[in-house]
Design an enzyme around this catalytic site. Structure first.
Site, mmCIF file in Angstrom:
data_model
loop_
_atom_site.group_PDB
_atom_site.id
_atom_site.type_symbol
_atom_site.label_atom_id
_atom_site.label_comp_id
_atom_site.label_asym_id
_atom_site.label_seq_id
_atom_site.Cartn_x
_atom_site.Cartn_y
_atom_site.Cartn_z
ATOM 1 N N ARG A 49 -10.001 0.445 8.623
ATOM 2 C CA ARG A 49 -9.518 -0.904 8.894
ATOM 3 C C ARG A 49 -10.559 -1.733 9.635
ATOM 4 O O ARG A 49 -10.298 -2.884 9.967
ATOM 5 C CB ARG A 49 -8.288 -0.811 9.795
ATOM 6 C CG ARG A 49 -6.978 -1.030 9.075
ATOM 7 C CD ARG A 49 -5.894 -0.825 10.110
ATOM 8 N NE ARG A 49 -4.689 -1.488 9.778
ATOM 9 C CZ ARG A 49 -3.636 -0.871 9.258
ATOM 10 N NH1 ARG A 49 -3.668 0.389 8.955
ATOM 11 N NH2 ARG A 49 -2.537 -1.557 9.042
ATOM 12 N N LYS A 60 0.840 -1.211 0.000
ATOM 13 C CA LYS A 60 0.000 0.000 0.000
ATOM 14 C C LYS A 60 0.874 1.261 0.000
ATOM 15 O O LYS A 60 0.670 2.169 -0.794
ATOM 16 C CB LYS A 60 -0.937 0.011 1.223
ATOM 17 C CG LYS A 60 -1.855 -1.207 1.305
ATOM 18 C CD LYS A 60 -2.800 -1.133 2.505
ATOM 19 C CE LYS A 60 -2.126 -1.215 3.862
ATOM 20 N NZ LYS A 60 -1.398 -2.478 4.134
ATOM 21 N N ARG A 70 11.315 -1.285 11.131
ATOM 22 C CA ARG A 70 10.189 -0.916 11.989
ATOM 23 C C ARG A 70 10.037 -1.879 13.174
ATOM 24 O O ARG A 70 10.189 -3.084 13.025
ATOM 25 C CB ARG A 70 8.886 -0.912 11.169
ATOM 26 C CG ARG A 70 8.526 0.451 10.638
ATOM 27 C CD ARG A 70 7.385 0.443 9.668
ATOM 28 N NE ARG A 70 6.177 -0.225 10.112
ATOM 29 C CZ ARG A 70 5.050 -0.248 9.408
ATOM 30 N NH1 ARG A 70 4.984 0.367 8.236
ATOM 31 N NH2 ARG A 70 3.993 -0.879 9.851
ATOM 32 N N ARG A 95 -0.392 -9.088 13.361
ATOM 33 C CA ARG A 95 -0.985 -8.115 12.423
ATOM 34 C C ARG A 95 -1.773 -8.840 11.330
ATOM 35 O O ARG A 95 -2.833 -8.380 10.912
ATOM 36 C CB ARG A 95 0.113 -7.236 11.808
ATOM 37 C CG ARG A 95 0.680 -6.232 12.808
ATOM 38 C CD ARG A 95 2.022 -5.677 12.376
ATOM 39 N NE ARG A 95 1.978 -4.958 11.124
ATOM 40 C CZ ARG A 95 3.044 -4.731 10.349
ATOM 41 N NH1 ARG A 95 4.241 -5.183 10.726
ATOM 42 N NH2 ARG A 95 2.921 -4.061 9.231
ATOM 43 N N ARG A 133 11.730 -5.617 5.190
ATOM 44 C CA ARG A 133 11.476 -4.198 4.859
ATOM 45 C C ARG A 133 12.403 -3.273 5.651
ATOM 46 O O ARG A 133 12.637 -3.452 6.838
ATOM 47 C CB ARG A 133 10.028 -3.840 5.183
ATOM 48 C CG ARG A 133 9.790 -2.342 5.065
ATOM 49 C CD ARG A 133 8.343 -1.959 5.079
ATOM 50 N NE ARG A 133 7.642 -2.427 6.268
ATOM 51 C CZ ARG A 133 6.346 -2.280 6.452
ATOM 52 N NH1 ARG A 133 5.607 -1.720 5.511
ATOM 53 N NH2 ARG A 133 5.778 -2.721 7.548
HETATM 54 P P1 AP5 Z 1 4.832 -1.659 1.918
HETATM 55 O O1 AP5 Z 1 4.533 -0.822 0.723
HETATM 56 O O2 AP5 Z 1 5.538 -1.014 3.046
HETATM 57 O O3 AP5 Z 1 3.504 -2.411 2.408
HETATM 58 P P2 AP5 Z 1 2.237 -1.855 3.173
HETATM 59 O O4 AP5 Z 1 1.048 -2.510 2.574
HETATM 60 O O5 AP5 Z 1 2.245 -0.357 3.188
HETATM 61 O O6 AP5 Z 1 2.509 -2.486 4.596
HETATM 62 P P3 AP5 Z 1 2.435 -1.891 6.070
HETATM 63 O O7 AP5 Z 1 3.111 -2.882 6.955
HETATM 64 O O8 AP5 Z 1 2.954 -0.491 6.136
HETATM 65 O O9 AP5 Z 1 0.929 -1.906 6.320
HETATM 66 P P4 AP5 Z 1 0.234 -1.988 7.633
HETATM 67 O O10 AP5 Z 1 -1.142 -1.771 7.140
HETATM 68 O O11 AP5 Z 1 0.455 -3.162 8.473
HETATM 69 O O12 AP5 Z 1 0.949 -0.839 8.510
HETATM 70 P P5 AP5 Z 1 0.520 0.633 8.893
HETATM 71 O O13 AP5 Z 1 1.738 1.441 8.931
HETATM 72 O O14 AP5 Z 1 -0.655 1.094 8.103
HETATM 73 O O15 AP5 Z 1 5.679 -2.917 1.387
HETATM 74 C C1 AP5 Z 1 6.136 -3.932 2.296
HETATM 75 C C2 AP5 Z 1 7.446 -4.556 1.778
HETATM 76 O O16 AP5 Z 1 7.177 -5.240 0.548
HETATM 77 C C3 AP5 Z 1 8.573 -3.551 1.469
HETATM 78 O O17 AP5 Z 1 9.813 -4.137 1.782
HETATM 79 C C4 AP5 Z 1 8.457 -3.334 -0.044
HETATM 80 O O18 AP5 Z 1 9.692 -2.958 -0.616
HETATM 81 C C5 AP5 Z 1 7.988 -4.718 -0.509
HETATM 82 N N1 AP5 Z 1 7.123 -4.655 -1.702
HETATM 83 C C6 AP5 Z 1 6.119 -3.777 -1.940
HETATM 84 N N2 AP5 Z 1 5.526 -4.042 -3.128
HETATM 85 C C7 AP5 Z 1 6.181 -5.137 -3.627
HETATM 86 C C8 AP5 Z 1 6.023 -5.910 -4.831
HETATM 87 N N3 AP5 Z 1 5.075 -5.607 -5.749
HETATM 88 N N4 AP5 Z 1 6.842 -6.969 -5.015
HETATM 89 C C9 AP5 Z 1 7.793 -7.281 -4.089
HETATM 90 N N5 AP5 Z 1 8.005 -6.585 -2.945
HETATM 91 C C10 AP5 Z 1 7.190 -5.531 -2.710
HETATM 92 O O19 AP5 Z 1 -0.048 0.399 10.381
HETATM 93 C C11 AP5 Z 1 0.817 0.076 11.454
HETATM 94 C C12 AP5 Z 1 -0.001 -0.034 12.727
HETATM 95 O O20 AP5 Z 1 -0.626 1.233 13.019
HETATM 96 C C13 AP5 Z 1 -1.147 -1.043 12.728
HETATM 97 O O21 AP5 Z 1 -0.701 -2.362 13.014
HETATM 98 C C14 AP5 Z 1 -2.060 -0.469 13.803
HETATM 99 O O22 AP5 Z 1 -1.589 -0.780 15.097
HETATM 100 C C15 AP5 Z 1 -1.926 1.029 13.597
HETATM 101 N N6 AP5 Z 1 -2.952 1.557 12.681
HETATM 102 C C16 AP5 Z 1 -2.731 2.164 11.481
HETATM 103 N N7 AP5 Z 1 -3.900 2.488 10.901
HETATM 104 C C17 AP5 Z 1 -4.892 2.088 11.739
HETATM 105 C C18 AP5 Z 1 -6.307 2.122 11.682
HETATM 106 N N8 AP5 Z 1 -6.957 2.638 10.632
HETATM 107 N N9 AP5 Z 1 -6.997 1.608 12.735
HETATM 108 C C19 AP5 Z 1 -6.369 1.100 13.815
HETATM 109 N N10 AP5 Z 1 -5.025 1.020 13.927
HETATM 110 C C20 AP5 Z 1 -4.287 1.505 12.887
#
Ligand code: AP5
Length: 206
Positions: free
Chosen positions: A88, A13, A153, A164, A122
């Protein structure tokens, strides 16, 4: 355009949001990034969010909804936004409908078995917000774009990732059905090369 990116942790994402938000000229709003910044600045929201994030749990709906409502009221969202990581839960989706009804939802679909490797490998840049995988870096500690020190992270440890993923399946995956029912969802396979995924997203949004 008012756009939502949905998908499991590690689906890509954040990686895709950078290019898509710039192509569509809308702000990229990542609730995860907002919480990480609040934690760094030791704000009350950050202190509350940290214990949930470290455990791989969702931050309570009331906290996230208030934060997003405030952000979407800012001037740069007047012509749309790309929400990454929100909603979410169904409760968050219902709240968003009242704040600002989205136009489209992109669901990035990646099988679970690929996600653990993507997340444990990552590395992110705190300066330029680049996201990388160690398999593609010559030096896993240095940002290849701006030269800053890359970060692993706190929630990218295997045991937290497992939590997660199970939280995603229990609480967030039901949103696929929710947005399918109102006809707004486009599901894009996220297990291709990043540039192919980007092309597929932009063409699905035309
Ligand atoms: P990346 O692009 O970083 O993936 P992502 O989908 O953004 O993953 P996140 O871990 O950031 O999502 P998340 O939803 O768990 O975390 P968030 O920060 O929102 O890519 C991942 C890896 O894959 C990288 O190494 C990249 O290079 C590689 N990659 C990407 N595309 C690729 C491809 N096509 N092929 C190969 N490799 C690839 O949330 C963190 C925490 O915050 C949550 O756990 C929760 O506690 C809290 N939080 C955030 N939002 C909310 C909400 N709305 N409600 C409640 N709690 C929340």
């Amino acid at each position: 355009m008012k756009l939502i990116f949905l998908g499991p942790p590690g689906a890509g994402k954040g990686t895709q949001a950078l290019g898509v938000s710039s192509s569509l000229n809308i702000p990229h709003i990542s609730t995860g990034d907002m919480f990480r910044s609040a934690i760094k600045n030791e704000t009350p929201t950050g202190l509350e969010a940290k214990r949930y994030m470290d455990a791989g749990q969702l931050v309570p709906d009331s906290v996230v909804i208030a934060m997003v409502k405030e952000r979407l009221a800012m001037d740069d969202c007047a012509n749309g936004y790309l929400l990454d990581g929100f909603p979410r839960t169904v409760e968050q989706a219902e709240a968003l409908k009242d704040i600002s009804e989205p136009d489209a939802v992109v669901n990035i679909d990646v099988p679970d078995e690929l996600l653990m490797d993507r997340l444990t490998g990552r590395r992110v840049c705190p300066k330029c917000a680049g996201t990388f995988h160690i398999s593609k870096l010559n030096d896993p500690t240095i940002c290849p774009v701006c030269g800053d020190t890359l970060i692993h992270r706190d929630d990218d440890k295997p045991e937290t990732i497992a939590n997660r993923l199970s939280v995603y399946h229990a609480q967030t995956a039901p949103l696929i059905g929710y947005y399918t029912d109102n006809g707004k969802i486009r599901t894009i396979p996220g297990d291709k090369k990043p540039e192919e995924v980007q092309k597929a997203i932009l063409s699905a949004l035309e």
